[in-house]
Design a protein around this motif. Structure first.
Motif, mmCIF file in Angstrom:
data_model
loop_
_atom_site.group_PDB
_atom_site.id
_atom_site.type_symbol
_atom_site.label_atom_id
_atom_site.label_comp_id
_atom_site.label_asym_id
_atom_site.label_seq_id
_atom_site.Cartn_x
_atom_site.Cartn_y
_atom_site.Cartn_z
ATOM 1 N N ASP A 339 0.855 -1.189 0.000
ATOM 2 C CA ASP A 339 0.000 0.000 0.000
ATOM 3 C C ASP A 339 0.890 1.239 0.000
ATOM 4 O O ASP A 339 1.436 1.623 1.045
ATOM 5 C CB ASP A 339 -0.901 0.000 1.233
ATOM 6 C CG ASP A 339 -1.838 1.204 1.254
ATOM 7 O OD1 ASP A 339 -1.751 2.052 0.331
ATOM 8 O OD2 ASP A 339 -2.655 1.301 2.192
ATOM 9 N N TYR A 341 0.244 4.188 0.062
ATOM 10 C CA TYR A 341 -0.286 5.309 0.833
ATOM 11 C C TYR A 341 -0.078 5.138 2.336
ATOM 12 O O TYR A 341 -0.452 6.015 3.122
ATOM 13 C CB TYR A 341 -1.779 5.483 0.544
ATOM 14 C CG TYR A 341 -2.078 5.780 -0.901
ATOM 15 C CD1 TYR A 341 -1.821 7.035 -1.440
ATOM 16 C CD2 TYR A 341 -2.617 4.798 -1.727
ATOM 17 C CE1 TYR A 341 -2.088 7.313 -2.777
ATOM 18 C CE2 TYR A 341 -2.882 5.063 -3.068
ATOM 19 C CZ TYR A 341 -2.615 6.318 -3.585
ATOM 20 O OH TYR A 341 -2.882 6.588 -4.904
ATOM 21 N N ASP A 342 0.496 4.006 2.741
ATOM 22 C CA ASP A 342 0.658 3.720 4.163
ATOM 23 C C ASP A 342 2.142 3.727 4.523
ATOM 24 O O ASP A 342 2.855 2.747 4.301
ATOM 25 C CB ASP A 342 0.043 2.358 4.495
ATOM 26 C CG ASP A 342 0.109 2.062 5.998
ATOM 27 O OD1 ASP A 342 0.662 2.888 6.755
ATOM 28 O OD2 ASP A 342 -0.387 0.993 6.408
ATOM 29 N N TYR A 344 3.505 3.460 7.358
ATOM 30 C CA TYR A 344 3.809 2.609 8.503
ATOM 31 C C TYR A 344 3.696 1.116 8.171
ATOM 32 O O TYR A 344 3.958 0.267 9.033
ATOM 33 C CB TYR A 344 2.857 2.915 9.659
ATOM 34 C CG TYR A 344 2.998 4.310 10.232
ATOM 35 C CD1 TYR A 344 4.195 5.006 10.156
ATOM 36 C CD2 TYR A 344 1.921 4.921 10.868
ATOM 37 C CE1 TYR A 344 4.335 6.275 10.677
ATOM 38 C CE2 TYR A 344 2.038 6.208 11.401
ATOM 39 C CZ TYR A 344 3.246 6.880 11.296
ATOM 40 O OH TYR A 344 3.374 8.129 11.818
ATOM 41 N N GLU A 345 3.302 0.791 6.973
ATOM 42 C CA GLU A 345 3.038 -0.600 6.630
ATOM 43 C C GLU A 345 4.227 -1.515 6.949
ATOM 44 O O GLU A 345 4.062 -2.592 7.521
ATOM 45 C CB GLU A 345 2.697 -0.713 5.136
ATOM 46 C CG GLU A 345 2.423 -2.127 4.662
ATOM 47 C CD GLU A 345 2.289 -2.213 3.141
ATOM 48 O OE1 GLU A 345 1.210 -2.578 2.660
ATOM 49 O OE2 GLU A 345 3.274 -1.864 2.458
ATOM 50 N N SER A 349 4.711 -5.459 9.093
ATOM 51 C CA SER A 349 4.654 -6.589 8.161
ATOM 52 C C SER A 349 5.523 -7.736 8.666
ATOM 53 O O SER A 349 6.405 -7.556 9.488
ATOM 54 C CB SER A 349 5.111 -6.148 6.775
ATOM 55 O OG SER A 349 6.431 -5.675 6.818
#
Length: 349
Positions: A339, A341-342, A344-345, A349
């Motif tokens: 993503d 747009y994230d 912090y992903e 993970s």
């Protein structure tokens, strides 16, 4: 997953081992020649280098040198110049790193050690200009300043002219005395004569190279003494505001070829002369070589301050070989998120 290819000094050594040092240098000379001939400022942008200059704890600078070929790649070389390094720290006076970026998405494609590449491309650029300006049978070369850059200057020029004899001068006779040994490692078997004064390195040579660490504001190290009418000079040591290697009278009589006018006006030999007296820029000289054929019989000076386009060409050369040979380290240095747009992903993970 997109990765960044990291090319360390050992990686580049393995590439050279497989390609061959002469072959790599020959390819670099030809790629630079082609880049100069094709140079179009509408398609290739080269920003004058900028950076930090200081005199504490020692005289030095750290600069960045950007170049972009539109629609393809950007290179940014970060380079440090500290003339006291060899004596005070046992390290090269020039240390560099080049990053290559894809203009499609800005991704860092490669990060490569560029100390070797800087020396090699500086020698290769001198070879390209020497091939255009020196007499065809030039066999004698004077070398003033016999440090690291002297090796690549002589090696590259030996690829375009049949060098037989080298007259070498350095303020440290020990450094001049080891030049022949260092050249033999590169396969250069020309006779090296260590001379006692700069005057002796100029007399009766066809080509002169200067690669000194003269201090800004100091007197020139290359005197205005009798020389052959067709002498061609590669001046590569005036790389700092206030520095000059060549005596004013020598420069005044010469046709001066700046690698790039804007940069040479602040750092090279060209900073000391009227801009209206300058000859063609390096790229123009090579692109219209036939037009300037008459210069072979005259005194010429290549004012080499280092053009960032040369770094782009050199970095792409080793990257091409690295990809072909599967050399270097692949690092997951930049994000490839599921993503975009994230931010912090990756943390979860």
């Amino acid at each position: 997953m997109a990765v960044t290819r990291v090319l360390t000094q050992k990686c580049i050594a393995r590439i050279v081992d497989q390609v061959g040092l002469d072959a790599l240098l020959d390819e670099l000379i030809e790629r630079l020649r082609t880049a100069f001939v094709r140079y179009d400022p509408a398609c290739v942008q080269v920003v004058v280098r900028s950076g930090f200059r200081y005199d504490t704890p020692d005289l030095g600078l750290i600069e960045w040198m950007p170049a972009m070929e539109s629609g393809r790649r950007v290179s940014i070389k970060t380079v440090g110049y500290h003339p006291s390094n060899p004596v005070e720290r046992g390290s090269p006076s020039v240390l560099g790193t080049t990053s290559l970026h894809d203009t499609a998405d800005g991704r860092l494609l490669a990060l490569c050690e560029a100390t070797f590449l800087t020396a090699l491309r500086t020698g290769a650029a001198s070879a390209v200009v020497t091939d255009a300006l020196a007499i065809p049978g030039a066999s004698t070369l004077g070398m003033i300043g016999c440090g690291a850059q002297a090796v690549t200057q002589i090696h590259a020029i030996a690829r375009v002219r049949p060098l037989e004899r080298i007259k070498a001068f350095d303020i440290d006779p020990k450094i001049a005395g080891t030049l022949g040994l260092r050249l033999r490692k590169a396969g250069i078997m020309a006779t090296v004569e260590v001379v006692a004064a700069p005057d002796d390195a100029i007399a009766e040579v066809d080509i002169l190279c200067t690669a000194t660490s003269v201090s800004p504001g100091a007197l020139p190290v290359v005197p205005d003494v009798p020389h052959r009418p067709w002498l061609h000079i590669n001046a590569v040591g005036a790389d700092h505001p206030g520095k000059r290697e060549l005596a004013p009278g020598l420069v005044a009589r010469a046709v001066v070829i700046p690698d790039t006018r804007e940069q040479c006006a602040t750092e090279g030999e060209s900073q000391h002369i009227d801009p209206d007296r300058l000859g063609p820029e390096m790229a123009d000289l090579i692109r219209h070589q036939g037009r300037y054929e008459y210069l072979r019989s005259q005194l010429t000076v290549f004012d080499s301050t280092g053009w960032a386009l040369e770094d782009l060409v050199a970095a792409e050369l080793v990257l091409d070989h690295a990809e072909r040979l599967d050399e270097g380290f692949a690092l997951d240095l930049q994000p490839s998120p599921g993503d975009p747009y994230d931010p912090y992903e990756f943390l979860f993970s």
